[in-house]
Design a protein around this motif. Structure first.
Motif, mmCIF file in Angstrom:
data_model
loop_
_atom_site.group_PDB
_atom_site.id
_atom_site.type_symbol
_atom_site.label_atom_id
_atom_site.label_comp_id
_atom_site.label_asym_id
_atom_site.label_seq_id
_atom_site.Cartn_x
_atom_site.Cartn_y
_atom_site.Cartn_z
ATOM 1 N N LEU A 287 47.748 44.711 26.486
ATOM 2 C CA LEU A 287 47.570 45.856 27.396
ATOM 3 C C LEU A 287 46.800 45.530 28.689
ATOM 4 N N PRO A 288 45.601 44.894 28.617
ATOM 5 C CA PRO A 288 44.887 44.681 29.882
ATOM 6 C C PRO A 288 45.703 43.864 30.890
ATOM 7 N N SER A 289 46.386 42.817 30.414
ATOM 8 C CA SER A 289 47.189 42.017 31.361
ATOM 9 C C SER A 289 48.380 42.799 31.873
ATOM 10 N N MET A 290 48.971 43.599 31.012
ATOM 11 C CA MET A 290 50.119 44.411 31.438
ATOM 12 C C MET A 290 49.691 45.393 32.536
ATOM 13 N N LEU A 291 48.534 46.025 32.361
ATOM 14 C CA LEU A 291 48.083 47.008 33.362
ATOM 15 C C LEU A 291 47.799 46.322 34.697
ATOM 16 N N ILE A 292 47.263 45.111 34.649
ATOM 17 C CA ILE A 292 47.006 44.395 35.907
ATOM 18 C C ILE A 292 48.336 43.999 36.565
ATOM 19 N N GLU A 293 49.261 43.512 35.752
ATOM 20 C CA GLU A 293 50.587 43.124 36.281
ATOM 21 C C GLU A 293 51.280 44.318 36.941
ATOM 22 N N LYS A 294 51.168 45.495 36.347
ATOM 23 C CA LYS A 294 51.885 46.665 36.854
ATOM 24 C C LYS A 294 51.003 47.555 37.746
ATOM 25 N N LEU A 295 49.903 47.007 38.204
ATOM 26 C CA LEU A 295 48.966 47.795 39.019
ATOM 27 C C LEU A 295 49.648 48.532 40.182
ATOM 28 N N PRO A 296 50.513 47.853 40.966
ATOM 29 C CA PRO A 296 51.111 48.584 42.099
ATOM 30 C C PRO A 296 51.883 49.823 41.653
ATOM 31 N N LYS A 298 51.506 51.515 38.790
ATOM 32 C CA LYS A 298 50.722 52.441 37.972
ATOM 33 C C LYS A 298 49.434 52.909 38.660
ATOM 34 N N GLN A 299 49.249 52.476 39.910
ATOM 35 C CA GLN A 299 47.941 52.668 40.532
ATOM 36 C C GLN A 299 47.474 54.123 40.563
ATOM 37 N N ALA A 300 48.369 55.045 40.897
ATOM 38 C CA ALA A 300 47.950 56.447 41.019
ATOM 39 C C ALA A 300 47.439 56.967 39.678
ATOM 40 N N LYS A 301 48.170 56.668 38.619
ATOM 41 C CA LYS A 301 47.785 57.160 37.290
ATOM 42 C C LYS A 301 46.538 56.410 36.792
ATOM 43 N N LEU A 302 46.448 55.134 37.123
ATOM 44 C CA LEU A 302 45.255 54.370 36.719
ATOM 45 C C LEU A 302 44.001 54.929 37.389
ATOM 46 N N ALA A 303 44.138 55.336 38.639
ATOM 47 C CA ALA A 303 42.972 55.903 39.338
ATOM 48 C C ALA A 303 42.584 57.242 38.702
ATOM 49 N N GLN A 304 43.596 58.023 38.321
ATOM 50 C CA GLN A 304 43.319 59.296 37.626
ATOM 51 C C GLN A 304 42.617 59.022 36.295
ATOM 52 N N TYR A 305 43.102 58.021 35.583
ATOM 53 C CA TYR A 305 42.495 57.586 34.302
ATOM 54 C C TYR A 305 41.033 57.186 34.540
ATOM 55 N N ALA A 306 40.807 56.422 35.608
ATOM 56 C CA ALA A 306 39.444 55.978 35.929
ATOM 57 C C ALA A 306 38.525 57.177 36.139
ATOM 58 N N LYS A 318 42.613 51.511 44.286
ATOM 59 C CA LYS A 318 42.812 50.216 43.615
ATOM 60 C C LYS A 318 41.530 49.761 42.910
ATOM 61 N N GLU A 319 40.410 49.941 43.562
ATOM 62 C CA GLU A 319 39.133 49.541 42.941
ATOM 63 C C GLU A 319 38.863 50.336 41.657
ATOM 64 N N LYS A 320 39.150 51.622 41.737
ATOM 65 C CA LYS A 320 38.951 52.457 40.538
ATOM 66 C C LYS A 320 39.865 51.987 39.408
ATOM 67 N N ALA A 321 41.119 51.708 39.773
ATOM 68 C CA ALA A 321 42.099 51.278 38.763
ATOM 69 C C ALA A 321 41.622 49.988 38.089
ATOM 70 N N LEU A 322 41.184 49.032 38.913
ATOM 71 C CA LEU A 322 40.742 47.743 38.344
ATOM 72 C C LEU A 322 39.526 47.912 37.447
ATOM 73 N N LYS A 323 38.618 48.760 37.861
ATOM 74 C CA LYS A 323 37.411 49.004 37.060
ATOM 75 C C LYS A 323 37.784 49.622 35.705
ATOM 76 N N ALA A 324 38.752 50.556 35.745
ATOM 77 C CA ALA A 324 39.166 51.228 34.495
ATOM 78 C C ALA A 324 39.822 50.223 33.539
ATOM 79 N N ILE A 325 40.579 49.282 34.094
ATOM 80 C CA ILE A 325 41.212 48.267 33.231
ATOM 81 C C ILE A 325 40.124 47.402 32.578
ATOM 82 N N GLU A 326 39.119 47.042 33.393
ATOM 83 C CA GLU A 326 38.009 46.232 32.863
ATOM 84 C C GLU A 326 37.284 46.981 31.731
#
Ligand code: NZQ
Ligand code: ZN
Length: 385
Positions: A287-296, A298-306, A318-326
């Motif tokens: 999962l963590p690698s998949m989310l990074i690979e698909k960041l572009p 999934k970015q909007a939803k990842l930021a909402q998740y964050a 993008k920063e929020k998305a990366l932090k949430a994946i971490e």
């Protein structure tokens, strides 16, 4: 919101002592086959309790369904059922026993090659024996859904099928039954349920407000109670919340009307079938690698998740998305599930066999955009070394 049809006929009977309700739930004149796994159901006393609750109904036993249930094992009981006329199945165990029971229910009286139940994805199933479940491990959601994942070892295949015919008629969820689980299975259950939610939530926005808020609530609940379920194993409320969250994570409700991903699961299944890792361990790797690979994508939803799940308010999308994946990776690690191949002594030489296996199983256009080709999957696996 996308168009959808929602159907879920499974009755949930929840709470301490509810195994006794079997007497009410199982038809009075049924000839019951009880299916279970290894020794846990017998050792913990659950099997005795089940037998007692069935009263004077005629019943038989079929044990030995392994974790990641195998076609080779399950097929042995299909003949027996056809010959001896069992007309109701009762699964006592975790996702593997329930999934195995779903296969058996559909394979009985199936004309032709019974492996087709699985390879057709479930589309050729016309009938199935009725069955109920007594759940002993909160994780998969199989107790309230129409999915099943079966492994055929001789073909190195772990494949899913789905059919409305294999919804359990009822499932008994007694949180006390989870007290005997080893910590590793609690960890697995939390991670599996977490990833089920993510596969239905972290795609792209379609203005499905209720589905989003439900998903975020379930994720926050797991983040809160997951570590506590390890620290205080006999806390009824923690176990009750864990059990119901895992069920709601994959009973169709949060997935209705939204795009779904499931690529992490498909990449994970190949790891289990080739290298024997537990289902949840494979998800924690991918999962963590998949989310990074698909960041572009999934970015909007990842930021909402964050923002909604992790409370991150600072930074760009993008920063929020990366932090949430971490933080997601840290959560899995906190649950004592390793997130890299090396944590399981697997190195770079596993990558090509895994990619080849995806191709053999036609897992070549995965994800909510069907754009995860073997090339992309290779990068995801590589990033998880
Ligand atoms: O075999 P026994 O002795 O019963 O021991 C089991 C097993 O070794 C033990 N266990 C279960 N309840 C226990 C207990 N030990 C002590 N006390 C208890 N109360 O736990 C071990 C693991 O059990 P298993 O059923 O394999 O775990 P889980 O529920 O995580 O199921 C995993 C399977 O479900 C599939 C997975 O692929 C995997 O094959 N999935 C099914 C899904 C579905 N049908 O919707 C979705 C999931 O994504 C998942 O793929
Ligand atoms: Zn899963």
């Amino acid at each position: 919101m996308n168009n959808f049809e929602f159907y879920n006929p499974t009755r949930i009977v929840f709470g301490e002592g509810k195994v006794a309700e079997l007497n009410r739930l199982v038809p009075k004149n049924a000839k019951v086959l009880i299916l279970f796994g290894g020794e846990s159901a017998r050792k913990t006393g659950t099997l005795d309790e089940v037998e007692h609750a069935l009263g004077d109904r005629e019943f038989g036993l079929f044990g030995g369904i392994e974790a990641n249930p195998r076609y080779e094992t399950l097929i042995k009981t299909v003949d027996k059922i056809e010959q001896e006329g069992f007309d109701f199945l009762l699964a006592v165990g975790g996702g593997s026993v329930i999934d195995g029971t779903k296969f058996v229910a559909a394979a009985v009286n199936y004309p032709g090659d019974k492996w087709e139940v699985v390879t057709s994805g479930g589309t050729t199933i016309k009938t199935a024996l009725p069955f109920g479940t007594v759940l002993t491990l909160p994780a998969t959601g199989s107790e309230m859904n129409k999915g099943s994942v079966i492994t055929r070892t001789e073909l190195q295949s772990k494949l899913a099928f789905m059919s409305d015919k294999v919804f359990p008629q009822f499932s008994i969820l007694d949180p006390v039954k989870t007290y005997t689980l080893p910590p590793s299975q609690i960890s697995n259950g939390v991670v599996d349920a977490f990833v089920h939610i993510v596969e239905q939530y972290l795609t792209y926005p379609v203005n499905a407000n209720v589905q989003d808020v439900f998903a975020e609530g379930l994720l926050k609940t797991l983040i809160e109670i997951g570590p506590k379920a390890l620290e205080t194993p006999k806390d009824y409320d923690i176990r009750a919340n864990l059990m119901w969250t895992a069920t709601l994570a994959l009973n169709g409700l949060i997935g209705a009307g939204v795009p779904q991903d499931w690529s992490t699961h498909m990449l994970g299944h190949e790891i289990t079938v080739l290298y024997g890792l537990d289902h949840a361990q494979t998800l924690a790797i991918v999962l963590p690698s998949m989310l990074i690979e698909k960041l572009p994508q999934k970015q909007a939803k990842l930021a909402q998740y964050a923002e909604q799940v992790w409370g991150i308010s600072q930074g760009t999308e993008k920063e929020k998305a990366l932090k949430a994946i971490e933080l997601t990776r840290e959560f899995f690690e906190k649950m004592q599930v390793g997130t890299r191949f090396i944590d399981y002594n697997l190195t770079q030489d596993v990558i090509e066999p895994l990619v080849k296996s995806l191709e053999v199983h036609n897992m070549v256009t995965l994800g909510e955009h069907q754009d995860i080709t073997p090339e992309v999957s290779r990068r995801v696996y590589m990033a998880a070394l």
